[in-house]
Design a protein around this motif. Sequence first.
Motif, PDB file in Angstrom:
ATOM      1  N   HIS A   1     -18.134 -28.246 -60.804  1.00 23.51           N
ATOM      2  CA  HIS A   1     -16.939 -28.016 -61.041  1.00 23.51           C
ATOM      3  C   HIS A   1     -16.526 -26.687 -60.633  1.00 23.51           C
ATOM      4  CE1 HIS A   1     -17.729 -31.541 -62.954  1.00 23.51           C
ATOM      5  NE2 HIS A   1     -16.761 -32.021 -62.539  1.00 23.51           N
ATOM      6  N   GLU A   2     -17.227 -25.378 -61.375  1.00 25.88           N
ATOM      7  CA  GLU A   2     -16.261 -23.822 -60.923  1.00 25.88           C
ATOM      8  C   GLU A   2     -16.428 -24.581 -59.435  1.00 25.88           C
ATOM      9  OE1 GLU A   2     -18.480 -20.997 -64.102  1.00 25.88           O
ATOM     10  OE2 GLU A   2     -18.805 -22.756 -64.700  1.00 25.88           O
ATOM     11  N   ALA A   3     -17.720 -24.393 -59.519  1.00 30.09           N
ATOM     12  CA  ALA A   3     -17.858 -23.969 -57.111  1.00 30.09           C
ATOM     13  C   ALA A   3     -16.477 -25.023 -56.646  1.00 30.09           C
ATOM     14  CB  ALA A   3     -18.660 -24.351 -56.911  1.00 30.09           C
ATOM     15  N   CYS A   4     -15.632 -26.139 -56.885  1.00 24.49           N
ATOM     16  CA  CYS A   4     -14.725 -26.980 -57.106  1.00 24.49           C
ATOM     17  C   CYS A   4     -13.733 -26.404 -57.364  1.00 24.49           C
ATOM     18  CB  CYS A   4     -15.280 -28.045 -56.842  1.00 24.49           C
ATOM     19  SG  CYS A   4     -16.481 -29.069 -56.753  1.00 24.49           S
ATOM     20  N   ARG A   5     -13.626 -25.552 -58.165  1.00 29.62           N
ATOM     21  CA  ARG A   5     -12.203 -25.352 -58.398  1.00 29.62           C
ATOM     22  C   ARG A   5     -11.602 -23.688 -57.254  1.00 29.62           C
ATOM     23  NH1 ARG A   5     -13.191 -23.666 -63.243  1.00 29.62           N
ATOM     24  NH2 ARG A   5     -12.185 -25.958 -63.779  1.00 29.62           N
ATOM     25  N   LEU A   6     -12.718 -23.108 -56.996  1.00 29.21           N
ATOM     26  CA  LEU A   6     -13.446 -22.062 -56.169  1.00 29.21           C
ATOM     27  C   LEU A   6     -12.700 -22.239 -54.982  1.00 29.21           C
ATOM     28  CD1 LEU A   6     -12.911 -18.739 -55.713  1.00 29.21           C
ATOM     29  CD2 LEU A   6     -15.315 -18.544 -55.208  1.00 29.21           C
ATOM     30  N   CYS A   7     -13.172 -22.871 -54.614  1.00 25.17           N
ATOM     31  CA  CYS A   7     -13.320 -23.960 -53.264  1.00 25.17           C
ATOM     32  C   CYS A   7     -11.738 -24.698 -52.568  1.00 25.17           C
ATOM     33  CB  CYS A   7     -14.526 -25.122 -52.854  1.00 25.17           C
ATOM     34  SG  CYS A   7     -14.791 -25.916 -50.930  1.00 25.17           S
ATOM     35  N   ALA A   8     -10.946 -25.216 -53.567  1.00 20.32           N
ATOM     36  CA  ALA A   8     -10.127 -25.642 -53.953  1.00 20.32           C
ATOM     37  C   ALA A   8      -8.938 -24.431 -53.317  1.00 20.32           C
ATOM     38  CB  ALA A   8      -9.466 -26.714 -54.764  1.00 20.32           C
ATOM     39  N   ASP A   9      -8.986 -23.134 -54.166  1.00 22.61           N
ATOM     40  CA  ASP A   9      -8.726 -22.426 -54.274  1.00 22.61           C
ATOM     41  C   ASP A   9      -8.350 -21.233 -52.345  1.00 22.61           C
ATOM     42  OD1 ASP A   9      -7.366 -22.501 -56.286  1.00 22.61           O
ATOM     43  OD2 ASP A   9      -8.369 -20.924 -57.989  1.00 22.61           O
ATOM     44  N   ILE A  10      -9.860 -21.474 -52.105  1.00 22.57           N
ATOM     45  CA  ILE A  10      -9.790 -20.780 -50.878  1.00 22.57           C
ATOM     46  C   ILE A  10      -9.467 -21.462 -49.728  1.00 22.57           C
ATOM     47  CG2 ILE A  10     -11.346 -19.806 -48.946  1.00 22.57           C
ATOM     48  CD1 ILE A  10     -13.111 -18.951 -51.765  1.00 22.57           C
ATOM     49  N   CYS A  11      -9.866 -23.286 -49.916  1.00 24.19           N
ATOM     50  CA  CYS A  11      -9.499 -23.608 -48.549  1.00 24.19           C
ATOM     51  C   CYS A  11      -7.582 -24.081 -48.961  1.00 24.19           C
ATOM     52  CB  CYS A  11     -10.045 -25.211 -49.231  1.00 24.19           C
ATOM     53  SG  CYS A  11     -11.212 -25.146 -48.556  1.00 24.19           S
ATOM     54  N   ASN A  12      -7.017 -23.822 -50.042  1.00 28.85           N
ATOM     55  CA  ASN A  12      -5.879 -23.449 -50.249  1.00 28.85           C
ATOM     56  C   ASN A  12      -5.154 -22.558 -49.055  1.00 28.85           C
ATOM     57  OD1 ASN A  12      -4.284 -26.137 -50.413  1.00 28.85           O
ATOM     58  ND2 ASN A  12      -4.947 -25.480 -53.031  1.00 28.85           N
ATOM     59  N   ALA A  13      -5.590 -20.986 -49.093  1.00 32.96           N
ATOM     60  CA  ALA A  13      -5.650 -20.366 -48.744  1.00 32.96           C
ATOM     61  C   ALA A  13      -5.424 -20.348 -46.751  1.00 32.96           C
ATOM     62  CB  ALA A  13      -6.147 -19.201 -49.125  1.00 32.96           C
ATOM     63  N   CYS A  14      -6.834 -20.344 -46.741  1.00 29.87           N
ATOM     64  CA  CYS A  14      -6.799 -20.912 -45.332  1.00 29.87           C
ATOM     65  C   CYS A  14      -5.919 -21.721 -44.980  1.00 29.87           C
ATOM     66  CB  CYS A  14      -8.666 -21.689 -45.229  1.00 29.87           C
ATOM     67  SG  CYS A  14      -9.185 -21.558 -43.748  1.00 29.87           S
ATOM     68  N   ALA A  15      -6.098 -22.635 -45.725  1.00 32.58           N
ATOM     69  CA  ALA A  15      -4.950 -23.873 -45.096  1.00 32.58           C
ATOM     70  C   ALA A  15      -3.331 -23.055 -44.402  1.00 32.58           C
ATOM     71  CB  ALA A  15      -4.774 -25.402 -45.633  1.00 32.58           C
ATOM     72  N   GLU A  16      -3.152 -22.529 -45.550  1.00 30.19           N
ATOM     73  CA  GLU A  16      -1.512 -21.498 -45.977  1.00 30.19           C
ATOM     74  C   GLU A  16      -2.071 -20.241 -44.122  1.00 30.19           C
ATOM     75  OE1 GLU A  16      -0.775 -19.160 -49.094  1.00 30.19           O
ATOM     76  OE2 GLU A  16      -0.978 -21.220 -50.075  1.00 30.19           O
TER      77      GLU A  16
END
Length: 108
Positions: free
Chosen positions: A63-78
């Motif tokens: 779950h912690e990895a998924c939280r960080l993954c979501a943050d980085i995925c959103n940054a990459c999308a931006e």
Amino acid sequence: MNNYQSCIEACMDCIAACKHCASSCLGEDDVKAMATCIRTDLECAAICGAAATLMSMDSKFAHEACRLCADICNACAEECEKHTMDHCKKCAAACRYCAEECIGMVAA
């Protein structure tokens, strides 16, 4: 693992999109202008791989990895959304979807 299956698949699709985007960016005329996109693509692919691995192991840290993954995925999308190339648009879409799946995992 069934609890994580759709998120793992989203991570794997995101890895493929990010690696394709990074590789395609290296072929652009002004590669230097794409440096941030390339770096972000590679970071995103790395965290997606780590998150997918931890989910497949049913790790207590998934779950912690998924939280960080979501943050980085959103940054990459931006970052990818700043560019007009098709590979960047496809990468941004894969990153947004992966972020949504990862947020769903964190909330579960």
